[in-house]
Design a protein around this motif. Structure first.
Motif, PDB file in Angstrom:
ATOM      1  N   ALA A  17      12.577  74.504 -36.401  1.00  0.00           N
ATOM      2  CA  ALA A  17      11.933  74.134 -37.185  1.00  0.00           C
ATOM      3  C   ALA A  17      10.330  74.481 -37.246  1.00  0.00           C
ATOM      4  O   ALA A  17       9.668  74.401 -36.148  1.00  0.00           O
ATOM      5  N   PRO A  18       9.586  74.999 -38.008  1.00  0.00           N
ATOM      6  CA  PRO A  18       8.232  74.858 -38.366  1.00  0.00           C
ATOM      7  C   PRO A  18       7.355  73.659 -38.088  1.00  0.00           C
ATOM      8  O   PRO A  18       6.099  74.070 -37.474  1.00  0.00           O
ATOM      9  N   LEU A  19       8.251  72.338 -38.458  1.00  0.00           N
ATOM     10  CA  LEU A  19       7.072  71.335 -37.494  1.00  0.00           C
ATOM     11  C   LEU A  19       7.186  71.168 -35.605  1.00  0.00           C
ATOM     12  O   LEU A  19       5.431  71.588 -35.702  1.00  0.00           O
ATOM     13  N   TYR A  20       7.737  72.209 -35.499  1.00  0.00           N
ATOM     14  CA  TYR A  20       8.151  72.042 -34.107  1.00  0.00           C
ATOM     15  C   TYR A  20       7.423  73.845 -33.015  1.00  0.00           C
ATOM     16  O   TYR A  20       8.514  73.652 -32.407  1.00  0.00           O
ATOM     17  N   ALA A  21       7.090  74.691 -34.123  1.00  0.00           N
ATOM     18  CA  ALA A  21       6.979  76.230 -33.814  1.00  0.00           C
ATOM     19  C   ALA A  21       5.897  76.117 -32.463  1.00  0.00           C
ATOM     20  O   ALA A  21       6.604  77.500 -32.072  1.00  0.00           O
ATOM     21  N   HIS A  22       5.446  75.547 -32.354  1.00  0.00           N
ATOM     22  CA  HIS A  22       4.331  75.130 -30.917  1.00  0.00           C
ATOM     23  C   HIS A  22       4.752  75.292 -29.926  1.00  0.00           C
ATOM     24  O   HIS A  22       4.962  75.773 -29.203  1.00  0.00           O
ATOM     25  N   PHE A  23       6.410  74.942 -29.963  1.00  0.00           N
ATOM     26  CA  PHE A  23       7.082  75.315 -28.617  1.00  0.00           C
ATOM     27  C   PHE A  23       8.191  75.919 -28.222  1.00  0.00           C
ATOM     28  O   PHE A  23       8.906  76.371 -27.670  1.00  0.00           O
ATOM     29  N   LYS A  24       7.847  77.397 -29.477  1.00  0.00           N
ATOM     30  CA  LYS A  24       9.173  78.037 -29.240  1.00  0.00           C
ATOM     31  C   LYS A  24       8.876  78.941 -28.416  1.00  0.00           C
ATOM     32  O   LYS A  24      10.252  79.716 -27.628  1.00  0.00           O
ATOM     33  N   MET A  25       7.697  79.231 -27.642  1.00  0.00           N
ATOM     34  CA  MET A  25       7.973  80.011 -26.628  1.00  0.00           C
ATOM     35  C   MET A  25       8.056  78.428 -24.796  1.00  0.00           C
ATOM     36  O   MET A  25       8.064  79.532 -23.647  1.00  0.00           O
ATOM     37  N   ILE A  26       8.262  77.244 -25.560  1.00  0.00           N
ATOM     38  CA  ILE A  26       9.137  76.574 -23.627  1.00  0.00           C
ATOM     39  C   ILE A  26      10.606  76.728 -23.839  1.00  0.00           C
ATOM     40  O   ILE A  26      11.448  76.538 -24.324  1.00  0.00           O
ATOM     41  N   PRO A  27      11.339  77.526 -22.613  1.00  0.00           N
ATOM     42  CA  PRO A  27      12.384  77.745 -22.456  1.00  0.00           C
ATOM     43  C   PRO A  27      13.118  75.915 -22.311  1.00  0.00           C
ATOM     44  O   PRO A  27      12.560  74.619 -21.973  1.00  0.00           O
ATOM     45  N   THR A  28      14.462  75.917 -22.855  1.00  0.00           N
ATOM     46  CA  THR A  28      15.307  74.810 -22.340  1.00  0.00           C
ATOM     47  C   THR A  28      16.384  75.544 -22.075  1.00  0.00           C
ATOM     48  O   THR A  28      16.850  76.682 -22.365  1.00  0.00           O
ATOM     49  N   VAL A  29      16.612  74.801 -21.495  1.00  0.00           N
ATOM     50  CA  VAL A  29      18.393  74.072 -20.581  1.00  0.00           C
ATOM     51  C   VAL A  29      18.919  73.224 -20.649  1.00  0.00           C
ATOM     52  O   VAL A  29      18.440  71.915 -20.403  1.00  0.00           O
ATOM     53  N   LEU A  30      20.248  73.189 -21.628  1.00  0.00           N
ATOM     54  CA  LEU A  30      21.420  72.583 -21.617  1.00  0.00           C
ATOM     55  C   LEU A  30      22.496  72.192 -20.453  1.00  0.00           C
ATOM     56  O   LEU A  30      22.757  73.649 -19.800  1.00  0.00           O
ATOM     57  N   THR A  31      22.445  70.650 -20.089  1.00  0.00           N
ATOM     58  CA  THR A  31      23.705  70.885 -19.162  1.00  0.00           C
ATOM     59  C   THR A  31      24.046  70.062 -19.892  1.00  0.00           C
ATOM     60  O   THR A  31      24.191  68.954 -20.397  1.00  0.00           O
ATOM     61  N   ILE A  32      26.091  70.812 -19.365  1.00  0.00           N
ATOM     62  CA  ILE A  32      26.975  70.437 -20.191  1.00  0.00           C
ATOM     63  C   ILE A  32      27.719  69.332 -19.270  1.00  0.00           C
ATOM     64  O   ILE A  32      27.937  70.113 -18.054  1.00  0.00           O
ATOM     65  N   HIS A  33      27.854  68.145 -19.028  1.00  0.00           N
ATOM     66  CA  HIS A  33      27.956  67.123 -17.990  1.00  0.00           C
ATOM     67  C   HIS A  33      29.882  67.275 -18.477  1.00  0.00           C
ATOM     68  O   HIS A  33      30.867  66.649 -17.767  1.00  0.00           O
ATOM     69  N   ASN A  34      30.018  66.996 -19.757  1.00  0.00           N
ATOM     70  CA  ASN A  34      30.851  66.528 -20.904  1.00  0.00           C
ATOM     71  C   ASN A  34      31.357  67.050 -22.214  1.00  0.00           C
ATOM     72  O   ASN A  34      30.939  66.948 -22.671  1.00  0.00           O
ATOM     73  N   GLY A  35      32.410  68.182 -22.300  1.00  0.00           N
ATOM     74  CA  GLY A  35      31.894  69.489 -23.200  1.00  0.00           C
ATOM     75  C   GLY A  35      33.519  68.550 -24.069  1.00  0.00           C
ATOM     76  O   GLY A  35      33.423  68.775 -25.395  1.00  0.00           O
ATOM     77  N   GLN A  36      33.974  67.196 -23.882  1.00  0.00           N
ATOM     78  CA  GLN A  36      34.666  66.610 -24.412  1.00  0.00           C
ATOM     79  C   GLN A  36      34.005  66.043 -25.867  1.00  0.00           C
ATOM     80  O   GLN A  36      34.362  66.263 -27.099  1.00  0.00           O
ATOM     81  N   TYR A  37      32.769  65.491 -25.709  1.00  0.00           N
ATOM     82  CA  TYR A  37      31.625  64.747 -26.780  1.00  0.00           C
ATOM     83  C   TYR A  37      30.956  65.372 -27.202  1.00  0.00           C
ATOM     84  O   TYR A  37      30.352  66.523 -25.954  1.00  0.00           O
ATOM     85  N   GLN A  38      30.740  65.565 -28.510  1.00  0.00           N
ATOM     86  CA  GLN A  38      29.468  66.847 -29.041  1.00  0.00           C
ATOM     87  C   GLN A  38      29.341  66.624 -29.797  1.00  0.00           C
ATOM     88  O   GLN A  38      28.092  67.357 -31.048  1.00  0.00           O
ATOM     89  N   GLY A  39      29.172  65.253 -29.973  1.00  0.00           N
ATOM     90  CA  GLY A  39      28.586  64.333 -31.280  1.00  0.00           C
ATOM     91  C   GLY A  39      28.060  64.891 -32.907  1.00  0.00           C
ATOM     92  O   GLY A  39      26.613  64.640 -32.981  1.00  0.00           O
ATOM     93  N   TRP A  40      29.416  65.016 -33.233  1.00  0.00           N
ATOM     94  CA  TRP A  40      29.471  65.721 -34.789  1.00  0.00           C
ATOM     95  C   TRP A  40      29.144  65.187 -35.578  1.00  0.00           C
ATOM     96  O   TRP A  40      29.131  63.856 -36.064  1.00  0.00           O
ATOM     97  N   MET A  41      28.361  65.738 -36.673  1.00  0.00           N
ATOM     98  CA  MET A  41      28.209  64.986 -37.899  1.00  0.00           C
ATOM     99  C   MET A  41      28.344  66.108 -39.027  1.00  0.00           C
ATOM    100  O   MET A  41      28.056  67.069 -39.371  1.00  0.00           O
ATOM    101  N   SER A  42      28.394  65.455 -40.008  1.00  0.00           N
ATOM    102  CA  SER A  42      28.894  65.670 -41.267  1.00  0.00           C
ATOM    103  C   SER A  42      27.447  66.453 -41.900  1.00  0.00           C
ATOM    104  O   SER A  42      26.814  65.726 -41.638  1.00  0.00           O
ATOM    105  N   PHE A  43      27.850  67.557 -42.860  1.00  0.00           N
ATOM    106  CA  PHE A  43      26.107  68.015 -42.854  1.00  0.00           C
ATOM    107  C   PHE A  43      25.746  67.445 -44.426  1.00  0.00           C
ATOM    108  O   PHE A  43      24.363  67.725 -44.548  1.00  0.00           O
ATOM    109  N   ASP A  44      25.576  66.051 -44.327  1.00  0.00           N
ATOM    110  CA  ASP A  44      25.075  65.229 -44.972  1.00  0.00           C
ATOM    111  C   ASP A  44      23.644  64.199 -44.685  1.00  0.00           C
ATOM    112  O   ASP A  44      23.123  64.302 -44.690  1.00  0.00           O
ATOM    113  N   LYS A  45      24.563  64.446 -43.049  1.00  0.00           N
ATOM    114  CA  LYS A  45      22.442  63.805 -41.919  1.00  0.00           C
ATOM    115  C   LYS A  45      22.139  65.051 -42.495  1.00  0.00           C
ATOM    116  O   LYS A  45      21.535  64.587 -41.022  1.00  0.00           O
ATOM    117  N   LEU A  46      21.953  66.438 -42.624  1.00  0.00           N
ATOM    118  CA  LEU A  46      20.989  67.210 -42.075  1.00  0.00           C
ATOM    119  C   LEU A  46      19.903  66.962 -42.185  1.00  0.00           C
ATOM    120  O   LEU A  46      18.350  67.717 -41.851  1.00  0.00           O
TER     121      LEU A  46
END
Length: 473
Positions: A147-176
């Motif tokens: 996202a260009p709005l947050y381009a200043h964060f591009k070089m900050i490393p991100t880590v994701l921890t999956i505690h439960n992969g069954q739940y994924q937060g699905w959304m339809s693309f009308d919420k883009l």
């Protein structure tokens, strides 16, 4: 190193499951190792929030499609949890008592993530690491990277921890439209199977992905609710790190929730006192082995089998065992478990609900903990049980496979391979036999109590992961 953990849960602020326990402990132990770890969670309407002092440190606005919300950042004043705690209050979305299960959860957690990045932007923060937990924070790596709005964060490393992969937060693309504007060429980083999938997006965009046990990482390659191919593709940046437990909170020598304290040196006498108290409360026989289940009544935990497991075990072993159930969830399971009480008076009881103090007391009193899980990414209950001298009876899956070795293999637990009433009852029979062999039973208890599952060790593994990202490209 400054590390920000962002999560939907954090014990004792707001807890639904093991996610809260991890986020409430890992940052504390990172700080003990000389780093600066913080936690950011939504500002729910919970008991902890009402009973503790917070100061307002920032206020701003966020856009969610056509909607505009104000948000406020509140900081807990005392750092009593061992780390800086921040709440993001969005009154229209989070001033509710429950964490999940609202129709607008997609809007709630998207707004939470946008507010988080807006706050960091407006206050010029540049942490060393942003550590996201589960799908509720899974859009953050995407927004930081694309996202260009947050381009200043591009070089900050991100880590994701999956505690439960069954739940994924699905959304339809009308919420883009809820997200900041991005190039159409970047939308593939959001999409999985025709939906916006926050967990899939985080797996694609985070610099590193961890799971809460090594075995769970392997299992996700075969069973991840549709993400199997993605996880196989991204496998090189994934690592399984087994959760720890907070040994300051979970310590039978000092636990304020226990009636009687004990250590490995006097485990026999200490557990007998706690067992006697519990048996008096629930009309059970202190002389018999006490089997218990503590947790949510959901299919993943095998809880739907509990009524049949209990009735068969009690019928096969009349007046030989006690069973005590603590938990809540599926109303049908709750109903069937309550129905059993009058049929097995003196040998069976159930407490329907969530009671943290009672859970601690049952760990201290019980002889065995049942965990017939279908899915168990890590599992903390078996680690709590071992710490309190309670022998876990588990299905070999996920973190249970990594943490419990069967007594037949020289270990300290009882294991079975299938989620079936037969397998669990066979393990219960083995538990009865072990209980009657007092010297071996007590030796197994002591072995389990002395295993190091502390966060001190685990925090060092996470620090090594963070350090590896400093020059990562």
């Amino acid at each position: 190193m400054e590390i920000i953990h962002i999560s939907a849960e954090c014990y004792p602020v707001a807890k639904v499951g093991g996610l809260a326990d991890v986020v409430g402990a890992l940052p504390k132990y990172l700080n003990k190792l000389g780093h600066h770890a913080k936690v950011v969670v939504p500002g729910y309407d919970t008991k902890f929030v009402h009973e503790n002092e917070f100061e307002k440190i920032h206020q701003g606005l966020l856009k969610l499609g056509w909607f505009q919300f104000s948000y406020t950042i509140h900081k807990e004043k005392t750092n009593k949890l061992g780390f800086e705690l921040y709440l993001i209050a969005i009154p229209e979305l989070f001033d509710r008592p429950n964490v999940y299960s609202y129709e607008d959860d997609s809007e709630r957690f998207t707004a939470f993530q946008v507010a988080f990045l807006n706050w960091l932007t407006e206050t010029n923060q540049q942490p060393a690491i942003i550590h996201c937990h589960d799908h509720h924070t899974g859009l953050i790596p995407f927004m930081m990277a694309h996202a260009p709005l947050y381009a200043h964060f591009k070089m900050i490393p991100t880590v994701l921890t999956i505690h439960n992969g069954q739940y994924q937060g699905w959304m339809s693309f009308d919420k883009l439209a809820y997200l900041p504007q991005v190039s159409n060429s970047r939308l593939g980083f959001l999409e999985w199977n025709g939906m916006i999938n926050p967990l899939a997006s985080a797996i694609k965009c985070a610099w590193k992905v961890t799971t809460v046990s090594p075995s769970y990482l392997e299992e996700l390659s075969e069973k991840a609710n549709g993400l199997e191919n993605l996880l196989r593709f991204e496998r090189p940046k994934c690592v399984g790190i087994l959760n720890g437990i907070d040994t300051e909170v979970w310590n039978p020598e000092t636990d304020e929730m226990l009636k009687f304290h004990y250590s490995v040196k006097n485990v026999k006498a200490g557990k007998e006192k706690n067992k006697k108290w519990i048996c008096e409360q629930f009309n059970l026989d202190v002389s018999k082995p006490l089997f218990t289940f503590i947790g949510r009544f959901v299919s993943e935990k095998g809880a739907d089998l509990l009524p049949e497991i209990c009735s068969i075990a009690l019928n096969r072993n009349p007046n030989e065992i006690n069973i005590l159930i603590l938990g809540s969830g599926d109303p049908a399971v709750e109903h069937h478990l309550k129905q059993l009480i009058p049929f097995y008076t003196g040998n069976y009881n159930a407490y329907i609900g969530y009671n943290e103090a009672l859970a601690h007391q049952i760990y201290a009193a019980a002889d065995y903990l049942l965990m017939p899980s279908r899915v168990e990414p890590c599992g903390l209950n078996q680690l709590y049980a071992l710490r309190y001298g309670t022998i876990p009876i588990v299905r070999r899956t996920g973190g249970l496979k990594d943490t419990v070795l069967d007594i037949g293999d020289g270990g300290f637990g009882i294991c079975h391979d299938h989620v079936s009433v037969y397998d669990v009852n066979h393990s219960i029979t083995r538990g009865i036999d072990l209980f009657n062999d007092k010297p071996t039973f007590q030796a197994v208890q002591k072995t389990g109590m002395q295993i190091d599952h502390s966060w001190e060790k685990v925090a060092k593994e996470y620090l090594s992961l963070y350090e590896s990202l400093k020059n990562y490209n």
